[in-house]
Write a protein that holds these residues in place. Structure first.
Motif, PDB file in Angstrom:
ATOM      1  N   UNK A   1      -2.369  -0.151 -12.137  1.00 32.97           N
ATOM      2  CA  UNK A   1      -3.816  -0.206 -11.902  1.00 32.97           C
ATOM      3  C   UNK A   1      -4.140   0.054 -10.440  1.00 32.97           C
ATOM      4  N   UNK A   2      -3.432  -0.604  -9.532  1.00 34.44           N
ATOM      5  CA  UNK A   2      -3.698  -0.413  -8.109  1.00 34.44           C
ATOM      6  C   UNK A   2      -3.284   0.993  -7.649  1.00 34.44           C
ATOM      7  N   UNK A   3      -2.220   1.526  -8.250  1.00 39.30           N
ATOM      8  CA  UNK A   3      -1.821   2.898  -7.907  1.00 39.30           C
ATOM      9  C   UNK A   3      -2.915   3.884  -8.300  1.00 39.30           C
ATOM     10  N   UNK A   4      -3.554   3.633  -9.437  1.00 37.57           N
ATOM     11  CA  UNK A   4      -4.656   4.492  -9.868  1.00 37.57           C
ATOM     12  C   UNK A   4      -5.879   4.318  -8.964  1.00 37.57           C
ATOM     13  N   UNK A   5      -6.131   3.089  -8.545  1.00 35.33           N
ATOM     14  CA  UNK A   5      -7.288   2.826  -7.698  1.00 35.33           C
ATOM     15  C   UNK A   5      -7.119   3.469  -6.326  1.00 35.33           C
TER      16      UNK A   5
ATOM     17  N   UNK B   1       0.793  -1.220   0.000  1.00 40.66           N
ATOM     18  CA  UNK B   1       0.000   0.000   0.000  1.00 40.66           C
ATOM     19  C   UNK B   1       0.830   1.277   0.000  1.00 40.66           C
ATOM     20  N   UNK B   2       1.844   1.357   0.855  1.00 38.69           N
ATOM     21  CA  UNK B   2       2.654   2.572   0.957  1.00 38.69           C
ATOM     22  C   UNK B   2       3.414   2.836  -0.337  1.00 38.69           C
ATOM     23  N   UNK B   3       3.978   1.773  -0.927  1.00 33.77           N
ATOM     24  CA  UNK B   3       4.729   1.928  -2.166  1.00 33.77           C
ATOM     25  C   UNK B   3       3.812   2.343  -3.314  1.00 33.77           C
ATOM     26  N   UNK B   4       2.623   1.753  -3.357  1.00 36.44           N
ATOM     27  CA  UNK B   4       1.672   2.097  -4.409  1.00 36.44           C
ATOM     28  C   UNK B   4       1.199   3.541  -4.266  1.00 36.44           C
ATOM     29  N   UNK B   5       0.965   3.984  -3.045  1.00 33.60           N
ATOM     30  CA  UNK B   5       0.539   5.362  -2.821  1.00 33.60           C
ATOM     31  C   UNK B   5       1.637   6.341  -3.216  1.00 33.60           C
ATOM     32  N   UNK B   6       2.880   6.032  -2.841  1.00 38.89           N
ATOM     33  CA  UNK B   6       3.992   6.906  -3.203  1.00 38.89           C
ATOM     34  C   UNK B   6       4.165   7.009  -4.705  1.00 38.89           C
ATOM     35  N   UNK B   7       4.112   5.862  -5.383  1.00 36.91           N
ATOM     36  CA  UNK B   7       4.234   5.862  -6.839  1.00 36.91           C
ATOM     37  C   UNK B   7       3.076   6.615  -7.472  1.00 36.91           C
ATOM     38  N   UNK B   8       1.870   6.426  -6.907  1.00 39.36           N
ATOM     39  CA  UNK B   8       0.700   7.094  -7.451  1.00 39.36           C
ATOM     40  C   UNK B   8       0.799   8.606  -7.346  1.00 39.36           C
TER      41      UNK B   8
END
Length: 291
Positions: free
Chosen positions: A184-188, A69-76
């Motif tokens: 996809x998950x970063x966008x979501x 979650x944290x990595x995806x949020x940062x990338x997003x």
């Protein structure tokens, strides 16, 4: 030896496809600005991409990747908001072809973040080529403005910094899940903010767009924000972040070509010369040792 080099070759090929898609981003942003504000473009394209990502995840019945979650949020935050808003503001004042050459600094920045965040250790030769390419880009940017940095150049440098960090974070997650699933998950995870922000800026951010301007916004959402990252993330994860990142220097040529065709921008011989010099550095840099 053939087996060991195959992932690198495949990573380079996937990265190149992503670069071709990304190469039209600045010209398409230039077109979209005729009907939308920079903020609406940023959040609107994120909403379009989020819908495509959500449908894809739903159809393939993918589950949330635990622990990412944290990595995806940062990338997003970096690739969904950072690069789009900074580059959209920049395109208000400088030509897309000029911006394409400025973004040639992206591979060096990506390599720096790969060393800081991901533990990759490029050798001296790699850094020498990267710095040479970056120096050419900086010289080109100040030469075109009478050896003074323009505001648009500074916005593009900020765009490059956020994109480079986002690429590295994306690649780390893409080693665990496929690249398309990662974006996809970063966008979501950023979708609630994208939807709310789009609604807030809609009244002041939409200026009677034409069909071409709507098409440009759709490209930014479906291709620049979603499709391109499917190939790019997979390439970085497979072939190595620092090495595959050098392919992005070739993005300049795509941007120059699309700018000439769609925007009618005149591409000078000196601009082509700088682009060729940067491409030569790509070819040399990809052979340098990276641990």
């Amino acid at each position: 030896m053939r087996i060991s080099t195959h992932p690198q070759a495949m990573g380079m090929a996937l990265g190149l496809i992503g670069v071709i898609i990304f190469g039209a981003t600045l010209p398409m942003t230039h077109i979209a600005l005729g009907g939308f504000s920079p903020f609406f473009i940023t959040f609107g394209r994120a909403v379009i991409a989020s819908v495509a990502a959500g449908l894809t995840l739903l159809l393939l019945k993918k589950r949330w990747p635990r622990g990412q979650g944290a990595m995806l949020l940062g990338a997003g935050i970096c690739v969904v908001y950072g690069f789009p808003i900074f580059s959209s503001i920049a395109m208000q004042t400088i030509p897309a072809s000029h911006g394409g050459v400025i973004l040639g600094i992206l591979p060096l920045l990506t390599s720096i973040f790969a060393a800081l965040v991901d533990g990759e250790r490029p050798g001296p030769a790699f850094w020498a080529y990267g710095l040479a390419g970056a120096a050419l880009v900086v010289f080109f940017s100040i030469r075109d403005s009478g050896f003074h940095l323009q505001a648009g150049d500074l916005w593009l440098f900020l765009a490059a910094i956020t994109a480079a960090l986002g690429y590295v974070l994306s690649a780390k997650v893409s080693r665990i899940i496929p690249g398309w699933e990662m974006i996809s998950w970063a966008l979501i995870i950023t979708a609630p903010l994208s939807v709310v922000a789009t609604l807030l800026v809609m009244t002041s951010g939409v200026h009677a767009p034409t069909g071409a301007e709507l098409g440009a916004l759709s490209y930014l959402g479906l291709m620049s924000m979603f499709g391109g990252f499917v190939f790019w993330n997979a390439g970085l994860a497979l072939g190595g972040i620092a090495r595959v990142a050098q392919v992005q220097l070739l993005q300049t040529f795509v941007t120059l070509a699309v700018s000439a065709v769609l925007l009618g921008e005149v591409i000078s011989l000196s601009t082509i010369g700088f682009a060729v010099a940067v491409a030569l550095i790509v070819w040399l840099g990809r052979k340098a040792r990276i641990a």
